[in-house]
Design an enzyme around this catalytic site. Structure first.
Site, PDB file in Angstrom:
ATOM      1  N   LYS A 197      -6.313   0.913   2.869  1.00 25.38           N
ATOM      2  CA  LYS A 197      -4.310   1.291   3.638  1.00 25.38           C
ATOM      3  C   LYS A 197      -4.536   2.560   2.817  1.00 25.38           C
ATOM      4  O   LYS A 197      -3.443   2.241   1.350  1.00 25.38           O
ATOM      5  CB  LYS A 197      -3.770  -0.031   3.258  1.00 25.38           C
ATOM      6  CG  LYS A 197      -2.345   0.375   3.362  1.00 25.38           C
ATOM      7  CD  LYS A 197      -1.673   0.216   5.168  1.00 25.38           C
ATOM      8  CE  LYS A 197      -0.566   0.292   5.554  1.00 25.38           C
ATOM      9  NZ  LYS A 197       0.136  -0.207   5.805  1.00 25.38           N
ATOM     10  N   HIS A 230      -2.087  -7.050  10.873  1.00 23.37           N
ATOM     11  CA  HIS A 230      -1.177  -5.672  10.292  1.00 23.37           C
ATOM     12  C   HIS A 230      -0.362  -7.219   9.805  1.00 23.37           C
ATOM     13  O   HIS A 230       0.869  -7.611  10.641  1.00 23.37           O
ATOM     14  CB  HIS A 230      -0.446  -4.564  10.947  1.00 23.37           C
ATOM     15  CG  HIS A 230       0.381  -4.520   9.817  1.00 23.37           C
ATOM     16  ND1 HIS A 230       0.569  -2.296   9.534  1.00 23.37           N
ATOM     17  CD2 HIS A 230       1.405  -4.333   8.779  1.00 23.37           C
ATOM     18  CE1 HIS A 230       1.658  -2.360   9.051  1.00 23.37           C
ATOM     19  NE2 HIS A 230       1.873  -3.495   8.097  1.00 23.37           N
ATOM     20  N   HIS A 262       0.996   0.490  13.098  1.00 21.37           N
ATOM     21  CA  HIS A 262       2.759   0.295  12.915  1.00 21.37           C
ATOM     22  C   HIS A 262       3.379   1.063  14.257  1.00 21.37           C
ATOM     23  O   HIS A 262       4.490   2.323  13.987  1.00 21.37           O
ATOM     24  CB  HIS A 262       3.455  -0.259  12.185  1.00 21.37           C
ATOM     25  CG  HIS A 262       3.747   0.348  11.077  1.00 21.37           C
ATOM     26  ND1 HIS A 262       4.286   1.660  11.354  1.00 21.37           N
ATOM     27  CD2 HIS A 262       3.889  -0.315   9.510  1.00 21.37           C
ATOM     28  CE1 HIS A 262       4.021   1.761  10.043  1.00 21.37           C
ATOM     29  NE2 HIS A 262       4.147   0.584   9.079  1.00 21.37           N
ATOM     30  N   HIS A 301       1.868  -9.122   6.098  1.00 17.61           N
ATOM     31  CA  HIS A 301       2.721  -9.142   5.016  1.00 17.61           C
ATOM     32  C   HIS A 301       2.583 -10.344   4.283  1.00 17.61           C
ATOM     33  O   HIS A 301       3.685 -11.118   5.431  1.00 17.61           O
ATOM     34  CB  HIS A 301       3.763  -7.920   4.681  1.00 17.61           C
ATOM     35  CG  HIS A 301       3.552  -6.528   5.194  1.00 17.61           C
ATOM     36  ND1 HIS A 301       3.208  -5.386   4.445  1.00 17.61           N
ATOM     37  CD2 HIS A 301       3.689  -5.902   6.390  1.00 17.61           C
ATOM     38  CE1 HIS A 301       3.213  -5.030   4.768  1.00 17.61           C
ATOM     39  NE2 HIS A 301       3.269  -4.410   5.623  1.00 17.61           N
ATOM     40  N   ASP A 340       3.288  -6.474  11.800  1.00 24.63           N
ATOM     41  CA  ASP A 340       4.595  -6.159  10.511  1.00 24.63           C
ATOM     42  C   ASP A 340       5.131  -7.303  10.309  1.00 24.63           C
ATOM     43  O   ASP A 340       5.770  -6.676   9.231  1.00 24.63           O
ATOM     44  CB  ASP A 340       4.407  -4.433  10.620  1.00 24.63           C
ATOM     45  CG  ASP A 340       5.253  -3.837   9.536  1.00 24.63           C
ATOM     46  OD1 ASP A 340       4.985  -4.217   8.403  1.00 24.63           O
ATOM     47  OD2 ASP A 340       5.368  -2.945   9.921  1.00 24.63           O
ATOM     48  N   HIS A 381       0.300   4.609   6.346  1.00 22.93           N
ATOM     49  CA  HIS A 381       1.222   4.403   6.974  1.00 22.93           C
ATOM     50  C   HIS A 381       1.924   5.203   7.524  1.00 22.93           C
ATOM     51  O   HIS A 381       1.978   6.115   6.452  1.00 22.93           O
ATOM     52  CB  HIS A 381       2.244   3.678   5.909  1.00 22.93           C
ATOM     53  CG  HIS A 381       3.531   3.493   6.479  1.00 22.93           C
ATOM     54  ND1 HIS A 381       4.814   2.347   6.290  1.00 22.93           N
ATOM     55  CD2 HIS A 381       4.817   4.586   6.040  1.00 22.93           C
ATOM     56  CE1 HIS A 381       5.783   2.334   6.660  1.00 22.93           C
ATOM     57  NE2 HIS A 381       5.860   4.183   6.677  1.00 22.93           N
TER      58      HIS A 381
HETATM   59  N1  LIG Z   1       7.453  -2.153   6.866  1.00 19.67           N
HETATM   60  C1  LIG Z   1       8.292  -2.581   6.646  1.00 19.67           C
HETATM   61  O1  LIG Z   1       9.635  -2.515   6.848  1.00 19.67           O
HETATM   62  N2  LIG Z   1       8.248  -3.003   5.428  1.00 19.67           N
HETATM   63  C2  LIG Z   1       6.584  -3.575   5.322  1.00 19.67           C
HETATM   64  C3  LIG Z   1       5.883  -2.409   4.345  1.00 19.67           C
HETATM   65  C4  LIG Z   1       5.609  -1.311   5.023  1.00 19.67           C
HETATM   66  O2  LIG Z   1       4.325  -2.335   6.406  1.00 19.67           O
HETATM   67  O3  LIG Z   1       5.596   0.050   5.281  1.00 19.67           O
HETATM   68  C5  LIG Z   1       6.829  -4.766   3.834  1.00 19.67           C
HETATM   69  O4  LIG Z   1       6.037  -4.567   2.994  1.00 19.67           O
HETATM   70  O5  LIG Z   1       8.451  -5.071   3.406  1.00 19.67           O
HETATM   71 ZN   LIG Z   2       3.618  -2.964   6.703  1.00 19.45          ZN
HETATM   72 ZN   LIG Z   3       4.252   0.398   6.437  1.00  9.76          ZN
END
Ligand SMILES: NC(=O)N[C@@H](CC(=O)O)C(=O)O
Ligand SMILES: [Zn+2]
Ligand SMILES: [Zn+2]
Length: 344
Positions: free
Chosen positions: A100, A14, A175, A16, A248, A137
């Site tokens: 997702k 996971h 998460h 970003h 995450d 999510h």
């Molecule tokens: N986890 C977070 O707080 N933020 C994530 C999005 C997500 O995974 O929900 C993001 O893309 O910033």
């Molecule tokens: Zn995330």
């Molecule tokens: Zn998320």
């Protein structure tokens, strides 16, 4: 006392990565620690077609440090327009590994998400049929539900009914942050797994208010009470194959975190394995880290485990106050503090 730990090369299930110059800044951190990562599709506009995922994948590969063999595993963002045909195309592509769910309004860049699952049932039915994982999510967005209860409410209102309707759908509860989610996943069928972040293993919600408000500890789902953190540590270190590593890591520019309405997301890619080693060490369960980090994820996704190893040593180092993030900066988890584990 264990002072060194060698494990099979791990993956991040996971992540970003963002895009453009922002991505180029953070990608080397992940590529140094992990062989592969599930790359989340919440860009603006969202990565919602196989064609967009292919183009995003090419941009990631082009931004990798020379010599890196890191592999991005792509995902599609579930919008109301994702057709059953497109998920078949995704499965056949070989590089899209999941779809997702962002409940509309639940988190960063979730505006394009769906309000409920009724309208996308034909697409989810097709995913169950072809075995394409559904990454969730898991928070309700009803403003009347207390923000700390939104994950538990999601289990009753969305997750349990979904699995009753589609009992073979392969689902990753992303998460997870509560004892309710840990228990739900542990008791569900083998088609249901979960990722656990470093911050939810290491911190409880007191960390949001430690001597003042701490925007860099704010993520979604938000940190919970200590009893929940303990339940997550127990799940991650239990030896159950259903729980696996997903950082995450969610970088946001410093000025968008330190603001009157700060963004949700914690940046942890700079020291991901060190954080997990700290959490497993504190639980006396370093022997369980390899399966969590390197075996359970690929087994769930039906991908080969990695060959090769990484080594962690028990050695102090200080996390920088910030890292470059495109033309901005990102404040990493534990900025300016000393960590006790280090990736060699
Ligand atoms: N986890 C977070 O707080 N933020 C994530 C999005 C997500 O995974 O929900 C993001 O893309 O910033
Ligand atoms: Zn995330
Ligand atoms: Zn998320």
């Amino acid at each position: 006392m264990t002072t060194q730990l060698t494990i099979t090369r791990p993956d991040d299930w996971h992540l970003h990565l963002r895009d453009g110059a922002l991505m180029a800044s953070v990608l080397p951190h992940t590529a140094r620690e992990f062989a592969r990562a599930i790359v989340m599709p919440n860009l603006k506009p969202p990565v919602s077609t196989v064609e967009m995922a292919a183009a995003y994948r090419e941009r990631i590969l082009a931004a990798l440090p020379a010599g890196s063999d890191f592999q991005p595993l792509m995902t599609l963002y579930l919008t109301g327009n994702l057709t059953p045909d497109e998920v078949v195309k995704a499965k056949n592509s070989g590089f899209v590994h999941a779809v997702k769910l962002y409940p509309a309004g639940a988190t960063t860049n979730s505006e394009a998400g769906v309000a409920g699952l009724d309208g996308v049932m034909p697409t989810l039915e097709k995913m169950a049929e072809i075995g394409l994982p559904f990454l969730v999510h898991g928070e309700v967005t009803d403003p009347a539900v207390d923000v700390f209860d939104r994950e538990a409410a999601f289990i009753d209102q969305v997750m349990a009914p979904l699995l009753q309707r589609l009992p073979t759908l392969r689902v990753v509860f992303e998460h997870i942050t509560t004892k309710q989610a840990a228990q739900f996943v542990a008791e569900a069928g083998a088609n249901v797994g979960a990722t656990i972040t470093p911050q939810h293993l290491l911190m409880n919600r007191n960390a949001l208010f430690q001597g003042g408000i701490r925007p860099h500890h704010y993520c979604l789902p938000v940190l919970k009470r200590e009893e929940h953190r303990q339940a997550l540590v127990a799940a991650a270190t239990s030896g159950s194959t259903k729980f696996f590593l997903g950082t995450d890591s969610a970088p946001h520019a410093l000025h968008t975190k330190e603001a009157a309405c700060g963004c949700a997301g914690i940046y942890s890619a700079h020291a991901a394995l060190a954080f997990y080693a700290e959490a497993f060490d504190a639980a006396g369960a370093l022997d369980k880290l390899e399966a969590f980090a390197s075996f359970n994820g690929p087994d769930f996704y039906r991908l080969p485990r990695n060959s090769g190893t990484v080594t962690l040593v028990k050695e102090d180092w200080t996390v920088p106050a910030s890292y470059p993030f495109g033309e901005h900066n990102v404040v990493p988890l534990r900025a300016g503090e000393t960590l006790g584990w280090k990736l060699l």
